[in-house]
Design an enzyme around this catalytic site. Structure first.
Site, PDB file in Angstrom:
ATOM      1  N   ARG A  52       0.856  -1.279   0.115  1.00 35.12           N
ATOM      2  CA  ARG A  52       0.032   0.014   0.196  1.00 35.12           C
ATOM      3  C   ARG A  52       1.042   1.159   0.171  1.00 35.12           C
ATOM      4  O   ARG A  52       2.196   1.231   0.275  1.00 35.12           O
ATOM      5  CB  ARG A  52      -1.114   0.014   0.994  1.00 35.12           C
ATOM      6  N   GLY A  53       0.234   2.393  -0.345  1.00 32.39           N
ATOM      7  CA  GLY A  53       0.918   3.609  -0.261  1.00 32.39           C
ATOM      8  C   GLY A  53       1.191   3.903  -1.671  1.00 32.39           C
ATOM      9  O   GLY A  53       1.640   3.022  -2.565  1.00 32.39           O
ATOM     10  N   ALA A  54       0.865   5.444  -2.236  1.00 30.74           N
ATOM     11  CA  ALA A  54       0.594   5.556  -3.673  1.00 30.74           C
ATOM     12  C   ALA A  54       1.642   5.094  -4.649  1.00 30.74           C
ATOM     13  O   ALA A  54       1.598   4.294  -5.555  1.00 30.74           O
ATOM     14  CB  ALA A  54       0.131   7.063  -3.674  1.00 30.74           C
ATOM     15  N   ARG A  91      -7.717  -0.291  -6.350  1.00 30.55           N
ATOM     16  CA  ARG A  91      -8.030   0.807  -5.447  1.00 30.55           C
ATOM     17  C   ARG A  91      -8.000   2.143  -6.345  1.00 30.55           C
ATOM     18  O   ARG A  91      -7.238   2.322  -7.215  1.00 30.55           O
ATOM     19  CB  ARG A  91      -6.823   0.951  -4.393  1.00 30.55           C
ATOM     20  N   ASP A 235      -1.995  10.894  -2.232  1.00 29.27           N
ATOM     21  CA  ASP A 235      -2.386   9.891  -3.150  1.00 29.27           C
ATOM     22  C   ASP A 235      -2.883  10.284  -4.421  1.00 29.27           C
ATOM     23  O   ASP A 235      -2.697   9.737  -5.708  1.00 29.27           O
ATOM     24  CB  ASP A 235      -3.495   8.915  -2.509  1.00 29.27           C
ATOM     25  N   ASN A 245      -5.141  12.512   0.561  1.00 29.06           N
ATOM     26  CA  ASN A 245      -4.328  11.768   1.421  1.00 29.06           C
ATOM     27  C   ASN A 245      -5.243  10.879   2.336  1.00 29.06           C
ATOM     28  O   ASN A 245      -6.372  11.260   2.485  1.00 29.06           O
ATOM     29  CB  ASN A 245      -3.125  12.270   2.060  1.00 29.06           C
ATOM     30  N   LYS A 246      -4.442   9.826   3.214  1.00 31.17           N
ATOM     31  CA  LYS A 246      -5.404   9.274   3.921  1.00 31.17           C
ATOM     32  C   LYS A 246      -6.251  10.086   5.076  1.00 31.17           C
ATOM     33  O   LYS A 246      -6.045  11.000   5.347  1.00 31.17           O
ATOM     34  CB  LYS A 246      -3.941   8.460   5.124  1.00 31.17           C
TER      35      LYS A 246
HETATM   36  O1  MRU Z   1      -4.414   3.335   2.421  1.00 23.85           O
HETATM   37  P1  MRU Z   1      -2.991   3.608   2.192  1.00 23.85           P
HETATM   38  O2  MRU Z   1      -2.396   3.023   3.279  1.00 23.85           O
HETATM   39  O3  MRU Z   1      -2.393   2.973   0.799  1.00 23.85           O
HETATM   40  O4  MRU Z   1      -2.918   5.240   1.990  1.00 23.85           O
HETATM   41  C1  MRU Z   1      -1.592   5.842   2.051  1.00 23.85           C
HETATM   42  C2  MRU Z   1      -1.394   7.038   2.220  1.00 23.85           C
HETATM   43  O5  MRU Z   1      -2.530   7.853   2.148  1.00 23.85           O
HETATM   44  C3  MRU Z   1      -0.246   7.730   2.061  1.00 23.85           C
HETATM   45  O6  MRU Z   1       0.063   8.873   2.781  1.00 23.85           O
HETATM   46  C4  MRU Z   1       0.063   8.281   0.841  1.00 23.85           C
HETATM   47  O7  MRU Z   1      -0.256   6.982  -0.305  1.00 23.85           O
HETATM   48  C5  MRU Z   1       1.223   8.692   0.500  1.00 23.85           C
HETATM   49  S1  MRU Z   1       2.760   7.193   0.192  1.00 23.85           S
HETATM   50  C6  MRU Z   1       4.193   7.846  -0.045  1.00 23.85           C
END
Ligand code: MRU
Length: 342
Positions: A52-54, A91, A235, A245-246
């Site tokens: 996970r993470g963009a 996603r 994201d 973002n999250k």
């Molecule tokens: O749902 P996730 O854990 O994939 O969400 C991740 C985030 O919101 C991060 O802050 C974002 O992807 C930036 S990652 C460098």
């Protein structure tokens, strides 16, 4: 296993035949990796947040396309279109996923499927270089305080969320390497606890001081003068600088504005979606109600209560001090004109 080796954290690795992912669903209790041998398994790994993470999702999807090419029978391009569609369904919010799949499809069309492995490796290596550049640009604009910096972050925008080094935690790592960091305050980030589980794990792993806060504590800490700046990831960033973002990030930005604390968004250009005029057009993923209803299997809410679980929110550009990219730091309103030409 990972801690014994003390190598740099690499959530997505390719061994020439298949992918090896750090399983982010079991950290910090268990440090294990998972072998991903099919495109379908990669789609499942993205959907279930093993990865996970963009930017990390983008890299993983690129290798999903390589696996897809290995599996192709008949018309390989038609098969890759199907694999790309499958990966894109996993996603909706992180635009890096769509960016990476389209880049891979374009290469397959221009050079043939045999070129995909090298392209995926290039995406991975570029992302690490990009994160290091983001880290250094971010460090250059952080407040010049008499003491070392206390930075607050939300979710995990670290090595685990990228190919390595991180975006927001890239800024943290650059500050630490320059001896300008005192500590990181990591919001726990309900409902999935990426801050408590992942940010805390990777900073402890690298020996960087970290204090975990329940999400409700950020205002208190800001009001007590404990935070010099906020740095978060993204994201998807719209053309006007609104940044998804999250979930919870927007609230942190509002607090930072109130308390006069700089609020930076750190993200590569692959996270910027100039096709969207503003943040209202960013698709927001909604995830299972179980993530809110329970923690680690322990149910918290009465079964008659309904649950709402949006996974991201959009921070309006007006709350963002600067957007830190690999080519420099930009005011949100200057982002679109600073974008590299395709
Ligand atoms: O749902 P996730 O854990 O994939 O969400 C991740 C985030 O919101 C991060 O802050 C974002 O992807 C930036 S990652 C460098």
């Amino acid at each position: 296993m990972l801690t014994q080796a003390k190598t740099e954290i690499r959530p997505v690795q390719w061994n020439g035949q298949f992918c090896v992912l750090i399983d982010q669903t079991v950290l910090p209790h268990s440090e294990k990796t998972i072998e991903i041998r099919t495109a379908e398994a990669m789609a499942t790994a993205i959907k279930t947040m093993i990865v996970r993470g963009a930017p990390a999702i983008g890299v993983a999807a690129a290798f999903g396309m390589v696996l897809g090419a290995q599996e192709a029978q008949g018309d390989p391009l038609a098969h890759l279109e199907k694999v790309g569609a499958l990966l894109k369904q996993t996603r909706p919010t992180a635009v890096n996923l769509f960016w990476a799949v389209d880049r891979m499809l374009n290469v397959a069309k221009a050079l043939g499927p045999q070129a995909l492995e090298a392209e995926a490796m290039a995406i991975l290596e570029e992302d690490i270089r990009t994160c290091k550049a983001i880290g250094d640009h971010g460090l250059a604009v952080l407040p010049k305080t008499p003491n070392r910096l206390r930075l607050l972050t939300h979710c995990n925008a670290g090595a685990l969320a990228t190919a390595g080094y991180g975006t927001a935690l890239g800024v943290v790592r650059s500050a630490w390497n320059a001896n300008r960091l005192e500590r990181v305050y990591a919001d726990e980030t309900r409902p999935r606890l990426q801050g408590a589980r992942l940010t805390a794990w990777e900073l402890v792993y690298d020996g960087i001081p970290v204090t975990v806060l329940a999400d409700t504590m950020a205002a208190h800490c800001m009001g007590r003068g404990m935070i010099d700046a906020v740095v978060v990831g993204a994201d998807r960033i719209a053309a006007n600088g609104d940044a998804a973002n999250k979930i919870g990030t927007c609230g942190v930005a509002i607090l930072a504005k109130y308390f006069g604390i700089p609020f930076y968004v750190a993200a590569p250009w692959s996270t910027v979606d100039l096709a969207l005029a503003d943040g209202t057009a960013i698709p927001i993923e909604e995830r299972s109600e179980t993530e809110v209803r329970a923690i680690d299997g322990t149910v918290l809410c009465p079964s008659g209560a309904e649950i709402y679980n949006p996974a991201f929110d959009v921070t309006p550009a007006a709350l963002i001090t600067g957007i830190v990219t690999e080519s420099g730091v930009f005011l949100p309103e200057k982002l679109a004109s600073a974008a590299p030409k395709p």
